[in-house]
Structure formats: structure tokens, C-alpha cells
Design a protein around this motif. Sequence first.
Motif, PDB file in Angstrom:
ATOM      1  N   ARG A 295      54.421  33.882  65.804  1.00  0.00           N
ATOM      2  CA  ARG A 295      55.315  32.954  66.498  1.00  0.00           C
ATOM      3  C   ARG A 295      56.676  32.887  65.800  1.00  0.00           C
ATOM      4  O   ARG A 295      57.724  32.864  66.464  1.00  0.00           O
ATOM      5  CB  ARG A 295      54.678  31.563  66.552  1.00  0.00           C
ATOM      6  N   SER A 296      56.662  32.861  64.477  1.00  0.00           N
ATOM      7  CA  SER A 296      57.921  32.817  63.729  1.00  0.00           C
ATOM      8  C   SER A 296      58.722  34.089  63.945  1.00  0.00           C
ATOM      9  O   SER A 296      59.946  34.047  64.152  1.00  0.00           O
ATOM     10  CB  SER A 296      57.634  32.630  62.234  1.00  0.00           C
ATOM     11  N   GLU A 297      58.051  35.221  63.913  1.00  0.00           N
ATOM     12  CA  GLU A 297      58.735  36.495  64.121  1.00  0.00           C
ATOM     13  C   GLU A 297      59.289  36.605  65.538  1.00  0.00           C
ATOM     14  O   GLU A 297      60.415  37.084  65.753  1.00  0.00           O
ATOM     15  CB  GLU A 297      57.783  37.654  63.826  1.00  0.00           C
ATOM     16  N   TYR A 298      58.503  36.175  66.507  1.00  0.00           N
ATOM     17  CA  TYR A 298      58.947  36.253  67.895  1.00  0.00           C
ATOM     18  C   TYR A 298      60.162  35.358  68.137  1.00  0.00           C
ATOM     19  O   TYR A 298      61.070  35.719  68.895  1.00  0.00           O
ATOM     20  CB  TYR A 298      57.809  35.870  68.841  1.00  0.00           C
ATOM     21  N   ALA A 299      60.188  34.199  67.490  1.00  0.00           N
ATOM     22  CA  ALA A 299      61.328  33.297  67.653  1.00  0.00           C
ATOM     23  C   ALA A 299      62.616  33.965  67.185  1.00  0.00           C
ATOM     24  O   ALA A 299      63.679  33.808  67.794  1.00  0.00           O
ATOM     25  CB  ALA A 299      61.090  32.003  66.881  1.00  0.00           C
ATOM     26  N   VAL A 300      62.521  34.743  66.117  1.00  0.00           N
ATOM     27  CA  VAL A 300      63.700  35.443  65.594  1.00  0.00           C
ATOM     28  C   VAL A 300      64.145  36.535  66.556  1.00  0.00           C
ATOM     29  O   VAL A 300      65.327  36.629  66.910  1.00  0.00           O
ATOM     30  CB  VAL A 300      63.404  36.041  64.203  1.00  0.00           C
ATOM     31  N   LEU A 301      63.214  37.371  66.993  1.00  0.00           N
ATOM     32  CA  LEU A 301      63.610  38.480  67.863  1.00  0.00           C
ATOM     33  C   LEU A 301      64.025  37.992  69.247  1.00  0.00           C
ATOM     34  O   LEU A 301      64.852  38.609  69.915  1.00  0.00           O
ATOM     35  CB  LEU A 301      62.505  39.532  67.957  1.00  0.00           C
ATOM     36  N   GLN A 302      63.478  36.863  69.675  1.00  0.00           N
ATOM     37  CA  GLN A 302      63.859  36.310  70.975  1.00  0.00           C
ATOM     38  C   GLN A 302      65.326  35.903  70.981  1.00  0.00           C
ATOM     39  O   GLN A 302      66.004  35.998  72.005  1.00  0.00           O
ATOM     40  CB  GLN A 302      62.978  35.100  71.313  1.00  0.00           C
ATOM     41  N   ASP A 303      65.820  35.459  69.833  1.00  0.00           N
ATOM     42  CA  ASP A 303      67.226  35.083  69.722  1.00  0.00           C
ATOM     43  C   ASP A 303      68.125  36.294  69.522  1.00  0.00           C
ATOM     44  O   ASP A 303      69.345  36.194  69.652  1.00  0.00           O
ATOM     45  CB  ASP A 303      67.420  34.110  68.543  1.00  0.00           C
TER      46      ASP A 303
ATOM     47  N   TRP B 192      42.086  32.948  59.540  1.00  0.00           N
ATOM     48  CA  TRP B 192      42.900  34.171  59.522  1.00  0.00           C
ATOM     49  C   TRP B 192      43.680  34.311  60.830  1.00  0.00           C
ATOM     50  O   TRP B 192      44.878  34.637  60.821  1.00  0.00           O
ATOM     51  CB  TRP B 192      42.008  35.391  59.319  1.00  0.00           C
ATOM     52  N   LEU B 193      43.027  34.046  61.949  1.00  0.00           N
ATOM     53  CA  LEU B 193      43.700  34.128  63.245  1.00  0.00           C
ATOM     54  C   LEU B 193      44.804  33.078  63.366  1.00  0.00           C
ATOM     55  O   LEU B 193      45.875  33.361  63.916  1.00  0.00           O
ATOM     56  CB  LEU B 193      42.684  33.955  64.371  1.00  0.00           C
ATOM     57  N   ASP B 194      44.557  31.884  62.848  1.00  0.00           N
ATOM     58  CA  ASP B 194      45.582  30.839  62.888  1.00  0.00           C
ATOM     59  C   ASP B 194      46.814  31.259  62.083  1.00  0.00           C
ATOM     60  O   ASP B 194      47.951  31.035  62.517  1.00  0.00           O
ATOM     61  CB  ASP B 194      45.026  29.525  62.331  1.00  0.00           C
ATOM     62  N   ARG B 195      46.594  31.864  60.922  1.00  0.00           N
ATOM     63  CA  ARG B 195      47.725  32.324  60.108  1.00  0.00           C
ATOM     64  C   ARG B 195      48.479  33.445  60.813  1.00  0.00           C
ATOM     65  O   ARG B 195      49.714  33.492  60.796  1.00  0.00           O
ATOM     66  CB  ARG B 195      47.238  32.799  58.735  1.00  0.00           C
TER      67      ARG B 195
ATOM     68  N   ALA C 117      50.575  31.943  63.634  1.00  0.00           N
ATOM     69  CA  ALA C 117      51.753  31.245  63.125  1.00  0.00           C
ATOM     70  C   ALA C 117      52.837  32.232  62.699  1.00  0.00           C
ATOM     71  O   ALA C 117      54.031  32.037  62.979  1.00  0.00           O
ATOM     72  CB  ALA C 117      51.361  30.346  61.949  1.00  0.00           C
ATOM     73  N   GLY C 118      52.426  33.306  62.023  1.00  0.00           N
ATOM     74  CA  GLY C 118      53.397  34.308  61.596  1.00  0.00           C
ATOM     75  C   GLY C 118      54.054  35.015  62.760  1.00  0.00           C
ATOM     76  O   GLY C 118      55.268  35.256  62.769  1.00  0.00           O
TER      77      GLY C 118
ATOM     78  N   PHE D  78      52.502  33.372  73.926  1.00  0.00           N
ATOM     79  CA  PHE D  78      51.417  32.799  73.129  1.00  0.00           C
ATOM     80  C   PHE D  78      50.624  31.730  73.885  1.00  0.00           C
ATOM     81  O   PHE D  78      49.758  31.069  73.299  1.00  0.00           O
ATOM     82  CB  PHE D  78      51.983  32.194  71.837  1.00  0.00           C
ATOM     83  N   SER D  79      50.901  31.579  75.164  1.00  0.00           N
ATOM     84  CA  SER D  79      50.237  30.543  75.948  1.00  0.00           C
ATOM     85  C   SER D  79      48.715  30.708  75.923  1.00  0.00           C
ATOM     86  O   SER D  79      48.185  31.765  76.258  1.00  0.00           O
ATOM     87  CB  SER D  79      50.730  30.602  77.393  1.00  0.00           C
ATOM     88  N   GLY D  80      48.017  29.664  75.515  1.00  0.00           N
ATOM     89  CA  GLY D  80      46.563  29.646  75.527  1.00  0.00           C
ATOM     90  C   GLY D  80      45.894  30.302  74.339  1.00  0.00           C
ATOM     91  O   GLY D  80      44.668  30.173  74.170  1.00  0.00           O
ATOM     92  N   VAL D  81      46.654  30.981  73.491  1.00  0.00           N
ATOM     93  CA  VAL D  81      46.039  31.688  72.360  1.00  0.00           C
ATOM     94  C   VAL D  81      45.481  30.706  71.333  1.00  0.00           C
ATOM     95  O   VAL D  81      44.364  30.862  70.833  1.00  0.00           O
ATOM     96  CB  VAL D  81      47.046  32.649  71.699  1.00  0.00           C
ATOM     97  N   ASP D  82      46.257  29.670  71.009  1.00  0.00           N
ATOM     98  CA  ASP D  82      45.791  28.706  70.008  1.00  0.00           C
ATOM     99  C   ASP D  82      44.529  27.994  70.466  1.00  0.00           C
ATOM    100  O   ASP D  82      43.597  27.767  69.669  1.00  0.00           O
ATOM    101  CB  ASP D  82      46.883  27.699  69.670  1.00  0.00           C
ATOM    102  N   ALA D  83      44.450  27.659  71.758  1.00  0.00           N
ATOM    103  CA  ALA D  83      43.253  26.988  72.281  1.00  0.00           C
ATOM    104  C   ALA D  83      42.040  27.908  72.227  1.00  0.00           C
ATOM    105  O   ALA D  83      40.934  27.471  71.909  1.00  0.00           O
ATOM    106  CB  ALA D  83      43.499  26.524  73.714  1.00  0.00           C
ATOM    107  N   ALA D  84      42.237  29.172  72.538  1.00  0.00           N
ATOM    108  CA  ALA D  84      41.125  30.127  72.496  1.00  0.00           C
ATOM    109  C   ALA D  84      40.570  30.251  71.084  1.00  0.00           C
ATOM    110  O   ALA D  84      39.347  30.331  70.884  1.00  0.00           O
ATOM    111  CB  ALA D  84      41.588  31.496  72.993  1.00  0.00           C
ATOM    112  N   ILE D  85      41.446  30.253  70.100  1.00  0.00           N
ATOM    113  CA  ILE D  85      41.013  30.338  68.705  1.00  0.00           C
ATOM    114  C   ILE D  85      40.294  29.046  68.298  1.00  0.00           C
ATOM    115  O   ILE D  85      39.227  29.069  67.690  1.00  0.00           O
ATOM    116  CB  ILE D  85      42.212  30.603  67.778  1.00  0.00           C
TER     117      ILE D  85
END
Length: 231
Positions: A97-105, A88-91, A94-95, A68-75
Motif C-alpha cells: 500500500r505504501s509503495e502503491y501510494a508513491v507510484l500512484q502520485d 506476514w500477509l498483513d506486513r 502494508a508495504g 487493495f479492496s477486500g484484501v485486508d478483510a480476506a486476510i
Amino acid sequence: MAGHHRRAGSPRPGRHRTAHAGRGSARHLVDPASRPSTGDRRRTRSSAQAGPRADRARVTAAPAARPFSGVDAAIAHATTITERDRAWLDRLLAGLRSEYAVLQDTLPRCVIHGDAWQGNLAVPRDGAPTLVDLDHFGIGPREWDLAPFTVDYTDFSRITAAEYGEFVAAYGGYDMTTQPYYRTLATTMELRWIAFALRKANSDPHAALEARHRLACLRGDIEPPWRWTAF
């Protein structure tokens, strides 16, 4: 996974010969007469991902991949979208990022390239295929490196069903499209490509049109297979 982002329809046969999302032609290191084969992609990913599992000390020392590096700044800095689109892009971000955190673990981690689209795969006339551009190199799930090729099949139909089947068979029968986390990785990849377009769009009218088109696709206003053009 949360139902906050578009799920692609069933993979469709056929092929659209468009440039990769957010990218121009392949790098000069790539033979312009050569298109990476399914076997090229499989061999390169296998060699890149084989060693780290046997050396956990190196895995721990290497940087974590940051999809997700740089995505928030681009938005945040985009000047060509509405505030409704930005929200909409911010939501969505955020969603994801939460999903990726789960699958990353959940998923095993190894050394990954981090941006393994076909333009970063150099295929010399003689010699082994090699991944170039290591800006996003790090430790993460191997599935992140498989996502660009799979997305080309499911959402863009840039490769045929037969070509994707060959890739799956070469990778030991591992089919990303059947995994419950695939849509999270695919949508994250596509959001990155939208972020690339948004950065260009601030100074390029053609990129602004393309960014709006990509946003409409990801939002579900346009059904796949999609055509995203380079600029």
C-alpha cells in the motif's frame, strides 16, 4: 522499492496451460474456441485508455481505482492459515500500500478497467474485442491494466517470450518488466489472487490447499514459474 516481498526471477520461456489464478474458465461471453491474441489485448487497452487524458474533468469525477479492496478483510477472516502467515500477509499488504501510494502520485492516471485479466476480455468471432465486468472500473495508472498479462509472462510462463515481445512491440515498446515499479504491481496482483483463494478456503478444502501453495510461492519458498490452479 522496499525489499519486503519476493522478486520474481528472470522471465523464462515456455508455457503452462493452467487456468488463471483464482479463476475458472472464461465467461460465457467469450468464444470458448478463441483465445485473446496479443493484438486483441493491446487494442482493447489502447481504446480504453485513450480518451480520459483529453478530458480531465471526467477523470476527476470518476472513482479512483482500489487495487487493495477486500484484501485486508480476506486476510483477517481467513480460518485456514496460521497467525504467523496472517502477520506476514498483513506486513506485505502494508508495504505494498505504501509503495502503491508513491507510484500512484508519480504515474499518469487514466480510465482503467481494474481487473483486466484475459477472462474479462470478450473476443467475438466478428467485431472488436471488449472488456467486460466493470466492477473495478476507475481512475488509476494504466500499468495496473497491463500487469495481469505481464505477470503471466514473468511469474507463470503462461505466455512465451515471443508472445510477450509482440505485446511490447504493439504497445509502442513499453516493457513493464523494465520499470522500477513493476514488482510492486505484480505482487499486488498476486496478493489479490491469494485473497480470492483465502475467501474460498474458509469453506472449501481444495481452495485451502491452493491458498497455502500460493502463499508459499509469494513468500519465496517456491521458485517461479509457478502453477496456480483454479477451483
